[in-house]
Design an enzyme around this catalytic site. Structure first.
Site, PDB file in Angstrom:
ATOM      1  N   GLU A 158       0.839  -1.201   0.000  1.00 42.13           N
ATOM      2  CA  GLU A 158       0.000   0.000   0.000  1.00 42.13           C
ATOM      3  C   GLU A 158       0.880   1.259   0.000  1.00 42.13           C
ATOM      4  OE1 GLU A 158      -3.480   1.926   2.926  1.00 42.13           O
ATOM      5  OE2 GLU A 158      -2.241   0.263   3.631  1.00 42.13           O
ATOM      6  N   LYS A 209      -9.078   3.281  -2.478  1.00 35.84           N
ATOM      7  CA  LYS A 209      -9.572   2.840  -1.171  1.00 35.84           C
ATOM      8  C   LYS A 209     -10.888   3.561  -0.853  1.00 35.84           C
ATOM      9  CE  LYS A 209      -7.500   1.960   3.378  1.00 35.84           C
ATOM     10  NZ  LYS A 209      -6.283   2.206   4.194  1.00 35.84           N
ATOM     11  N   CYS A 229      -5.704  -2.817   2.598  1.00 35.13           N
ATOM     12  CA  CYS A 229      -5.568  -2.704   4.053  1.00 35.13           C
ATOM     13  C   CYS A 229      -6.862  -3.088   4.771  1.00 35.13           C
ATOM     14  CB  CYS A 229      -5.093  -1.291   4.417  1.00 35.13           C
ATOM     15  SG  CYS A 229      -4.295  -1.189   6.039  1.00 35.13           S
TER      16      CYS A 229
END
Length: 321
Positions: free
Chosen positions: A47, A134, A168
């Site tokens: 990430e 995200k 994540c």
């Protein structure tokens, strides 16, 4: 029928060169080359590898406080992020083409003055394919990152399998995982900043739940990777900082039957590699297909909004006509 394909994949666990995007890209090129030389067909980075994850940074944020220092810090971070598309994306595409790999790369994307935690996909022919933003930054990440929408949940239907990504703590969102399973993900890429021991347990659960291979690329970084004077990020564990780490890694590769194929790699930069037998997916789903024979749509169902959301739209006179 021929044999099921076997695909070699590599996770690169490496630190960003913080506030130096050109140097980070140079580092990525070298590492992709090493992975490709070892036979990798897909290479995954953590990430925010390009642009950096701001470990311990506060950006001067507290309620009703708009200090100049925080704005200056964000200005530097904003400058390290990359536009998509843009010259850095072109360079990453060229790397994928040069080394003939599918490349899945975590970046910090700059769209105007909003930043997004984004993952980019590239193919071995040197093409930029798609991105995933995200959808919900975690905790204080919301200070600096915007939220993605349902229009960036791509599945790359490639000769080596169907590739997707969840970033994540998005991996803790059951409905998002379900949407990915429904899209048929086979190689589930999970770039993350989560260095907790529980991360591998989550990855194992996802592999079993989705009947897919899970590749978890975890960030690694030392205090000296961050420029002074802010090179001692706050909020990290004593046992990590005593060894000089603010992010300790933990990358791993899990099979659809829950077996650990590689990793976890902890407290060091490096690469982990595994050969994925895609036939394992059918073996796993024979018993449990969460969006197939093991589902009950008459009781439980999910509606996914996959269109882009726009703050401002314009309708011209010509369009009306």
């Amino acid at each position: 029928m021929g044999a099921d394909p076997v695909v070699r994949v590599t996770i690169v666990q490496a630190s960003t060169v913080f506030y130096d995007t050109p140097a980070t890209l140079d580092k990525a090129d070298k590492l992709i080359g090493e992975a490709a030389a070892n036979g990798a067909k897909l290479v995954l980075f953590p990430e925010g590898f390009v642009g950096g994850y701001p470990w311990g940074s506060t950006f001067g944020a507290s309620m009703k406080d708009r200090r100049t220092k925080g704005g200056d810090e964000f200005k530097k971070y904003h400058a390290s992020a990359i536009p998509v598309p843009g010259p850095e994306v072109d360079r990453l595409a060229a790397m994928a083409g040069k080394h003939k790999v599918y490349l899945v790369m975590g970046v910090i994307e700059r769209d105007g003055y909003t930043l997004y935690c984004t993952v980019l996909f590239f193919d071995p022919q040197g093409n930029y394919l798609a991105k995933h933003r995200k959808i919900m930054p975690t905790g204080r990440e919301r200070i600096v990152w915007g939220c993605g929408d349902g229009s960036t949940f791509p599945i790359i239907d490639s000769p080596i399998g169907k590739i997707g990504t969840v970033i994540c703590w998005e991996n803790r969102v059951p409905l998002l995982r379900t949407a990915m399973y429904a899209k048929g993900v086979q190689i589930y890429c999970a770039p993350t900043a989560d260095t907790l021991e529980s991360c591998q347990a989550s990855m194992t659960h996802i592999a079993l739940e989705g009947g897919c291979f899970v590749l978890s690329a975890v960030q690694i970084g030392r205090k000296e990777d961050y420029p002074p004077p802010d090179n001692t990020p706050a909020g990290t564990k004593d046992d990590q900082t005593s060894k000089g780490y603010v992010a300790t890694g933990g990358s791993c590769i899990i099979s659809p039957l829950g077996n650990v194929l590689a990793g976890p790699l902890i407290n060091e930069e490096g690469m982990i590699t595994a050969d994925l037998d895609l036939g394992e997916i059918a073996r796993a789903k024979f018993d449990f297909d969460v969006v197939g024979h093991y589902s009950r749509p008459d009781i439980l169902s999910l509606n996914v909004s996959d269109h882009p959301t726009e703050t401002v739209t314009f309708t011209s006179a010509a369009t009306k006509a």
